[in-house]
Design an enzyme around this catalytic site. Structure first.
Site, short mmCIF file in Angstrom:
data_model
loop_
_atom_site.label_atom_id
_atom_site.label_comp_id
_atom_site.label_asym_id
_atom_site.label_seq_id
_atom_site.Cartn_x
_atom_site.Cartn_y
_atom_site.Cartn_z
N ARG E 139 -5.35 -9.12 -1.55
CA ARG E 139 -5.10 -7.99 -0.65
C ARG E 139 -4.48 -8.45 0.67
O ARG E 139 -3.62 -7.77 1.23
CB ARG E 139 -6.39 -7.22 -0.36
CG ARG E 139 -6.79 -6.34 -1.53
CD ARG E 139 -7.65 -5.18 -1.14
NE ARG E 139 -7.12 -4.38 -0.06
CZ ARG E 139 -7.39 -3.09 0.13
NH1 ARG E 139 -8.17 -2.45 -0.72
NH2 ARG E 139 -6.91 -2.44 1.16
N TYR E 153 4.01 5.51 -1.31
CA TYR E 153 3.68 6.72 -0.53
C TYR E 153 2.62 6.38 0.50
O TYR E 153 1.76 5.54 0.26
CB TYR E 153 3.18 7.85 -1.45
CG TYR E 153 1.95 7.52 -2.26
CD1 TYR E 153 2.06 6.87 -3.48
CD2 TYR E 153 0.69 7.87 -1.82
CE1 TYR E 153 0.95 6.56 -4.24
CE2 TYR E 153 -0.44 7.56 -2.56
CZ TYR E 153 -0.31 6.91 -3.77
OH TYR E 153 -1.41 6.59 -4.51
N PRO E 154 2.70 7.02 1.66
CA PRO E 154 1.64 6.87 2.65
C PRO E 154 0.59 7.95 2.45
O PRO E 154 0.86 8.98 1.84
CB PRO E 154 2.38 7.09 3.97
CG PRO E 154 3.48 8.03 3.63
CD PRO E 154 3.84 7.79 2.18
N MET E 155 -0.62 7.70 2.93
CA MET E 155 -1.67 8.71 2.80
C MET E 155 -2.67 8.61 3.95
O MET E 155 -2.75 7.61 4.64
CB MET E 155 -2.40 8.56 1.47
CG MET E 155 -3.07 7.22 1.29
SD MET E 155 -4.21 7.29 -0.13
CE MET E 155 -5.38 8.53 0.43
N LYS E 157 -6.86 10.13 5.14
CA LYS E 157 -8.07 10.83 4.72
C LYS E 157 -8.19 12.11 5.54
O LYS E 157 -7.93 12.12 6.74
CB LYS E 157 -9.30 9.95 4.95
CG LYS E 157 -9.38 8.75 3.99
CD LYS E 157 -9.77 9.18 2.59
CE LYS E 157 -10.14 8.00 1.70
NZ LYS E 157 -8.97 7.34 1.10
N HIS E 180 -13.34 5.59 -7.02
CA HIS E 180 -11.88 5.49 -6.96
C HIS E 180 -11.43 4.15 -7.55
O HIS E 180 -10.48 4.09 -8.34
CB HIS E 180 -11.45 5.58 -5.50
CG HIS E 180 -10.08 6.13 -5.29
ND1 HIS E 180 -9.66 7.32 -5.80
CD2 HIS E 180 -9.02 5.62 -4.61
CE1 HIS E 180 -8.40 7.54 -5.42
NE2 HIS E 180 -7.99 6.53 -4.72
N GLN E 193 -1.54 -2.28 -7.70
CA GLN E 193 -1.48 -1.49 -6.48
C GLN E 193 -1.82 -2.34 -5.27
O GLN E 193 -2.70 -3.19 -5.30
CB GLN E 193 -2.38 -0.26 -6.55
CG GLN E 193 -3.85 -0.52 -6.80
CD GLN E 193 -4.64 0.78 -6.76
OE1 GLN E 193 -4.43 1.63 -5.90
NE2 GLN E 193 -5.56 0.93 -7.69
N SER E 231 -10.05 11.84 -3.76
CA SER E 231 -8.76 12.51 -3.57
C SER E 231 -8.92 14.02 -3.58
O SER E 231 -8.25 14.73 -2.83
CB SER E 231 -7.78 12.12 -4.69
OG SER E 231 -7.55 10.74 -4.67
#
Lengths: 261, 261, 261, 261, 261
Positions: E139, E153-155, E157, E180, E193, E231
């Site tokens: 990571r 894509y950005p996200m 919460k 998740h 990912q 999500s």
């Protein structure tokens, strides 16, 4: 160029172009190059639908679909070398519906509603399997028909407060979608609809492409479906583009691009 | 060019243009070509309303409507060949209201409110039928009037939480729309409004075009309707464009385009 | 050019321009043409306030107002013929407030709060009527003052769930607006505010223009009003533009446009 | 040029530029003109922080602040005469926090928590007053430090349904902000933050500028504060811009603009 | 050029470019300069992934990451000197997940679920520590793999009403994120990912980059995760960009840029 083929379904690009007329005037062969690019894509086993767009969102729309994303990208790149300016697009894949009836659903229905059993039941199921295979094939590998008008819009299912589609159990979603499909079937013959999946690929979760000879039918089916419980509480809609479906050379002529030379 | 005619109503394009003055200066006949394009469209059985737009959204607005979407697209393409840049537009179809009174509604009203029966009742219904036929004809095949100012805006009905128009039963919607229509009628003569349908065709569900000689009337009718229960809870409004209605050559002159040569 | 005069109030255009410096350098007289256009508009009985805008939204702002919308459109068209690019604008009309105290309100207040009656009461009412006539005149036909800084923003009243302004009865709205006005009055002399109406004309319902010599006052009045119950629950605000008010030639000089030649 | 000086605090412009490289290549002195403009602004008693921006929002950022808004506008106009294109900006004023502890708060705390009285109490209060004076001075007239990275974002307090900041009484807001400040203090030395006010001046209510040598600290402080009750329920955030702080000539060099000639 | 190194993790830029073909045609070496810039960045200890983008959002995507933000900015500036136009981007830093199992979590699980103790327990924990160290290293310092398709894509919460992620206690968030992660693990091998953090640095809180050989896998993993409680109630998603991963020279060739000369 190695192909990039989805393991299920086909790639779909909805491409919306503005025409740079001054540049086309300066480059007399550009129109013909576009027509040739479409023909070459189709010769490679892909489909293309061309249409003259109404309003400011674009002059020309081209929907292309087929087994190889690399080939579709090559088509997009080829058109980028002409005086067409790509102003909007949508990226998706054809997909089956997860909510279609299963054979168990249909067997249960035939047993309880029609009281069938034995050979009669099996014969009816064989017919049903054929019909479903055809329907599934049309969703995954559609043959696009020569209707005269088209509209395209992307959509998502709502995830807000009490109206959260993704919080519903599968059976509730299946039942809601069945009602939706019933409305769609009342337009059979008048409107052909293709739902393609774009979750993870583009900004909305699905793309909807509708074809009809009568533009009133495009308006009526979407309006009627808005009263369907699925849309009432869970439908979120993106921009709508409407156009007149035409052969490539004719579509170009209608937006002011000569293809004769 | 084969016509594309809606089975019900007419096609409508609201087209909003920015003027490229340098390009017009370089092409002295361009202004006249626009005037000719409007005249030719009208000669083909369509209507056009031209207006000088206030503010930055556009310089020139042209609303065109008539029976053939292919002819309207051809007009759009013709103007795309001039130094006018299409900055916004709206695509819709004229349509009847689904909430107008039925003959049964009116018969009931005449019987209960006015205590009519027999020939008298039938005579009144004949008058009512005439009036409704005229009203319906005006919505489907309107003749646009020479008022001096215009505003256009698209709108949708809300589908959110407790304020969900599409979750209401038909009778509740009809009653709410009747109240809305009553406000509209108090502006009869001062404001002429045309509601056209765009669900499935453009980003909002309806287009609203208002004409008035006094610009204050445009502001007052929309403001007053905002207190009407339909708008209070269910109205969602898009951008508003305001303009001064003028003959094509005059509209062009007012936005700096000569049409004399 | 026939005038287009609102039956009540004046037309108002807030025009925000970007300067195309290369084009101005190439056209030495363009700056002077702008100054002349402003002077000519004022000679025709309209007003103009020019300001240098802070930040990227524009270089130059021009607020014009007066009795004839056709004259204001002509001014806009005249400037479109110079190297100023119109990047944003706002269209509105001056209007009276529907929530100002009525004579009956004031009579009641004088009787109950101040225990007045007879001639004394009437004398006080006469004074009140004069003051209100002056205040109303200032809203409909304002004379814009030479303060040093300006901010402009459009706003609407909220129509959402439990916070729905348009669902409130008139008296509740009037009381809420009275509280709002009280805050405004504490800035009397420091801040001059002009509220103009744009429902049906532009994207928000009102335009707010504030003038102050001290830019801190612009910030403080808007911040303080945000705690006022009307804004807390019902205010929705559009973009804010801030500028330095200057004479036309000086404003142009400050944004890099020479006007001497 | 008459100064326009806020009665309290300084003016602040955050200016974000795109570099037009072709234009810079054609005008060899343009880079040097920018460096000179910054030096001249600083010579006039204002400050400037230059940074190379990461990502597409801009190439170059310049934050300028000081007592005279007219001088800051002149700086903006001067740069508009170079091949820098202003793509975004933010307008604000430095301001004190309305929620800082008062002397009465501190006296009470010293008496109850630390059981102080008499001279000892007064001595501690004198120290506190000094510290607060310094802190207040830093907010109104900050000296910007040479940290290596910067991020800027505007924000507002939420006014929605049950999460309405402006509906809270002052004491509740003060207590919430005190918790927020405690998080900020744990980053003392690592992150320097400057909060400036923009209600009524720009589209959000405050601008937040953070400086840190370690870019991880920018991410961590904003992330940690997101769990603070003030942000959890009441924070609304605009776009974020991140950059590398550099001397003006070095910042220009890093975005491809030579300043040597 | 002094490096700007995050104290933890690497800098990441997702850069999305439009190709200016006319400019590339006029500058034959530009394509090769881009390939060289990528090679030089990699020689300096950073990574780059190039891809041909599907649809209008960009022609070419380049994701670059590594220890030095100054080096990444220099790469961005170098490409700004070519006929590539940066149309969108995303700025983030690699980071560990705060919700990964701790050693205490795993010890408890081994004791209770698997009834382990003594040397056996310690041996299993040693294996677990190794696996987690590897996972954490991937990571913070990922090695990007040569899969054939990519989506980004950005996200953020959600912080709204009853669906407020930041109002949840840590344990509730950890449990939701564990669910998740379980979905993610079912795609091990098919989808790789990378989640990077951008709170305080760019407009969303995280960036998500997914790689897969089969484009269907990109769609399926995001679709399936949409039903995951995290999500369903707390995911807010930005724009999605999809592309075909290719070597730099090949990616350029596919978007119409020659690199041979």
């Amino acid at each position: 160029m190695d192909p990039v083929e989805p393991s299920v379904g086909w790639g779909v690009l909805h491409l919306f172009y503005r025409v740079d007329r001054a540049a086309f005037d300066a480059e007399p062969h550009a129109g013909k190059r576009i027509v040739d690019a479409v023909a070459s894509l189709e010769a490679d086993g892909h489909q293309a639908v061309t249409f003259a767009v109404l309003g400011h969102k674009a002059d020309l729309g081209i929907m292309v679909l087929g087994p190889d994303l690399a080939r579709l990208q090559a088509f997009q790149a080829e058109l980028a070398g002409t005086p067409l300016e790509l102003t909007w697009s949508y990226v998706s894949l054809t997909e089956s519906s997860e909510y279609t009836s299963t054979e168990a659903d249909e067997r249960g229905r035939l047993e309880s509603e029609e009281q069938l059993a034995g050979d009669e039941l099996e014969a009816r199921l064989a017919v049903w399997r054929d019909r479903m295979r055809h329907y599934g094939e049309q969703r995954l590998h559609p043959k696009l028909p020569p209707k005269r008008t088209v509209c395209f819009y992307p959509m998502s299912k709502r995830r807000e407060g009490a109206d959260n589609w993704y919080a519903l159990p599968f059976d509730a979603r299946k039942e809601l979608m069945a009602g939706h499909a019933r409305v769609g079937r009342t337009y059979a013959g008048r409107v052909l609809q293709l739902i393609t999946g774009s979750t993870g690929l583009d900004d909305w979760e699905w793309g909807v492409t509708l074809f009809a000879d009568d533009p009133v039918a495009l308006k009526e089916i979407v309006y009627e479906m808005r009263f369907d419980p699925v849309s009432v509480r869970y439908g979120e809609f993106g921009p709508f583009v409407t156009g007149l479906v035409l052969e490539p050379a004719e579509a170009l002529a209608r937006v002011g691009v000569a293809t004769a030379s």
